[in-house]
Design a protein around this motif. Structure first.
Motif, mmCIF file in Angstrom:
data_model
loop_
_atom_site.group_PDB
_atom_site.id
_atom_site.type_symbol
_atom_site.label_atom_id
_atom_site.label_comp_id
_atom_site.label_asym_id
_atom_site.label_seq_id
_atom_site.Cartn_x
_atom_site.Cartn_y
_atom_site.Cartn_z
ATOM 1 N N MET A 205 46.246 150.682 13.883
ATOM 2 C CA MET A 205 47.155 151.707 14.400
ATOM 3 C C MET A 205 46.523 152.438 15.573
ATOM 4 O O MET A 205 45.357 152.844 15.511
ATOM 5 C CB MET A 205 47.460 152.745 13.313
ATOM 6 C CG MET A 205 48.401 152.314 12.246
ATOM 7 S SD MET A 205 48.753 153.750 11.181
ATOM 8 C CE MET A 205 49.745 152.969 9.922
ATOM 9 N N THR A 206 47.318 152.611 16.639
ATOM 10 C CA THR A 206 46.876 153.406 17.783
ATOM 11 C C THR A 206 48.062 154.198 18.312
ATOM 12 O O THR A 206 49.224 153.809 18.128
ATOM 13 C CB THR A 206 46.335 152.532 18.925
ATOM 14 O OG1 THR A 206 47.393 151.698 19.431
ATOM 15 C CG2 THR A 206 45.168 151.657 18.470
ATOM 16 N N ASN A 207 47.787 155.291 18.996
ATOM 17 C CA ASN A 207 48.853 156.055 19.635
ATOM 18 C C ASN A 207 49.578 155.209 20.680
ATOM 19 O O ASN A 207 50.809 155.261 20.781
ATOM 20 C CB ASN A 207 48.277 157.317 20.294
ATOM 21 C CG ASN A 207 47.855 158.359 19.283
ATOM 22 O OD1 ASN A 207 48.548 158.600 18.296
ATOM 23 N ND2 ASN A 207 46.709 158.983 19.514
ATOM 24 N N LEU A 208 48.828 154.415 21.434
ATOM 25 C CA LEU A 208 49.440 153.572 22.459
ATOM 26 C C LEU A 208 50.393 152.568 21.820
ATOM 27 O O LEU A 208 51.500 152.330 22.329
ATOM 28 C CB LEU A 208 48.361 152.848 23.257
ATOM 29 C CG LEU A 208 48.864 151.898 24.361
ATOM 30 C CD1 LEU A 208 49.712 152.664 25.379
ATOM 31 C CD2 LEU A 208 47.693 151.201 25.044
ATOM 32 N N GLY A 209 49.975 151.972 20.697
ATOM 33 C CA GLY A 209 50.842 151.020 20.018
ATOM 34 C C GLY A 209 52.137 151.653 19.562
ATOM 35 O O GLY A 209 53.214 151.053 19.669
ATOM 36 N N PHE A 210 52.074 152.882 19.058
ATOM 37 C CA PHE A 210 53.283 153.558 18.604
ATOM 38 C C PHE A 210 54.163 153.999 19.769
ATOM 39 O O PHE A 210 55.391 153.986 19.672
ATOM 40 C CB PHE A 210 52.917 154.752 17.719
ATOM 41 C CG PHE A 210 52.487 154.364 16.336
ATOM 42 C CD1 PHE A 210 53.224 153.458 15.592
ATOM 43 C CD2 PHE A 210 51.338 154.894 15.772
ATOM 44 C CE1 PHE A 210 52.837 153.090 14.305
ATOM 45 C CE2 PHE A 210 50.943 154.537 14.492
ATOM 46 C CZ PHE A 210 51.694 153.632 13.765
ATOM 47 N N VAL A 211 53.554 154.383 20.876
ATOM 48 C CA VAL A 211 54.351 154.719 22.065
ATOM 49 C C VAL A 211 55.102 153.492 22.553
ATOM 50 O O VAL A 211 56.304 153.553 22.873
ATOM 51 C CB VAL A 211 53.443 155.290 23.177
ATOM 52 C CG1 VAL A 211 54.214 155.362 24.501
ATOM 53 C CG2 VAL A 211 52.922 156.664 22.792
ATOM 54 N N LYS A 212 54.430 152.353 22.586
ATOM 55 C CA LYS A 212 55.094 151.114 23.007
ATOM 56 C C LYS A 212 56.224 150.762 22.045
ATOM 57 O O LYS A 212 57.301 150.329 22.471
ATOM 58 C CB LYS A 212 54.080 149.974 23.067
ATOM 59 C CG LYS A 212 53.085 150.076 24.215
ATOM 60 C CD LYS A 212 52.113 148.897 24.197
ATOM 61 C CE LYS A 212 51.133 148.957 25.354
ATOM 62 N NZ LYS A 212 50.174 147.826 25.329
ATOM 63 N N ALA A 213 55.999 150.960 20.757
ATOM 64 C CA ALA A 213 57.038 150.673 19.768
ATOM 65 C C ALA A 213 58.247 151.573 19.977
ATOM 66 O O ALA A 213 59.399 151.123 19.892
ATOM 67 C CB ALA A 213 56.479 150.859 18.362
#
Length: 254
Positions: A205-213
């Motif tokens: 989990m990363t903040n960048l991954g969630f932003v992209k999602a």
């Protein structure tokens, strides 16, 4: 799957459904899942939370028990004990779609039960837009490790789709590997049935991954329920037989 240091994962996955029979139908969508160890205080990025509001979150009340009345891992441990799994060293993981902002709907989530590094049982938690839920306890009977080649069968017990009968049974396949998830559910009902798959890479989990999602699928779980109704409309227009919701099973787990 490694069960040493517990690291939560984000799975940017793809789900595919294919209906077999007189009225054929299929679709393929992107969907975001997370894999967490709900009994452990895991380090998570700023945009993900447990049991509190965030961009993405997982709440105990959403899992383990009736819809919106879940008890989380406590419920899962009770189900495990009912099936003879009382070893406190067994690891418990939850694979599920997270809430997006405050909204959640999960057609299916999975409680993964590990002995050491071996997956030995899965509780498939199936929920419907009608407000019903039923869970299927899946294992080979002897709790041997479940591999990518293992196929586990359970009779169908819950009315999931108004275009499918409560007949036949499910064949589950669980490929939970260190770098990816690949789950396959086949509903057999004579010449009819549905094949559903969920697959995608496991990423920390990363903040960048969630932003992209959030940018890829800005409605999150709300998009899931919208697409369910859209596919139901398409099936109705194709001439599929609509069946009213029967009384759900009293038994919570089969």
């Amino acid at each position: 799957m490694t069960t040493g240091k517990s690291i939560p994962h984000h799975i940017p996955a793809v789900t595919m459904h294919k209906r077999r029979g007189a009225v054929s139908h299929g679709f393929r969508y992107g969907v975001d899942y997370v894999l967490i160890e709900p009994e452990v205080d895991q380090p998570t990025p700023l945009l993900f939370s447990r049991n509190r509001f965030n961009l993405f979150s997982v709440h105990d009340i959403d899992h383990g028990g009736p819809l919106k009345q879940g008890r989380g891992a406590v419920w899962a441990r009770e189900v495990m004990a009912d099936h003879g799994l009382t070893d406190p060293d067994l690891k418990l993981y939850l694979l599920t779609q997270p809430r997006f902002l405050a909204y959640v709907f999960n057609p299916v989530s999975f409680w993964l039960i590990y002995r050491g590094t071996g997956l030995i049982a899965v509780i498939a938690e199936v929920s419907t837009p009608f407000g019903d839920r039923h869970s299927y306890f899946c294992n080979d009977g002897n709790f041997a490790p479940i591999t990518v080649k293992t196929r586990l069968e359970k009779p169908k017990a819950l009315h999931v789709s108004p275009f499918q009968e409560i007949k036949g049974g499910y064949e589950f396949g669980f490929g939970v590997l260190g770098d990816q998830i690949a789950i396959r559910i086949l509903h057999r009902n004579g010449e009819e049935g549905v094949i559903a798959t969920l697959s995608g890479p496991r990423q920390p989990m990363t903040n960048l991954g969630f932003v992209k999602a959030a940018l890829r699928r800005p409605l999150g779980a709300l998009r899931t329920i919208i697409l369910i109704y859209w596919q139901a409309l398409r099936l109705k227009l194709k001439g599929a037989t609509y069946r009213t919701r029967p009384t759900p099973p009293e038994q919570e787990v089969s």
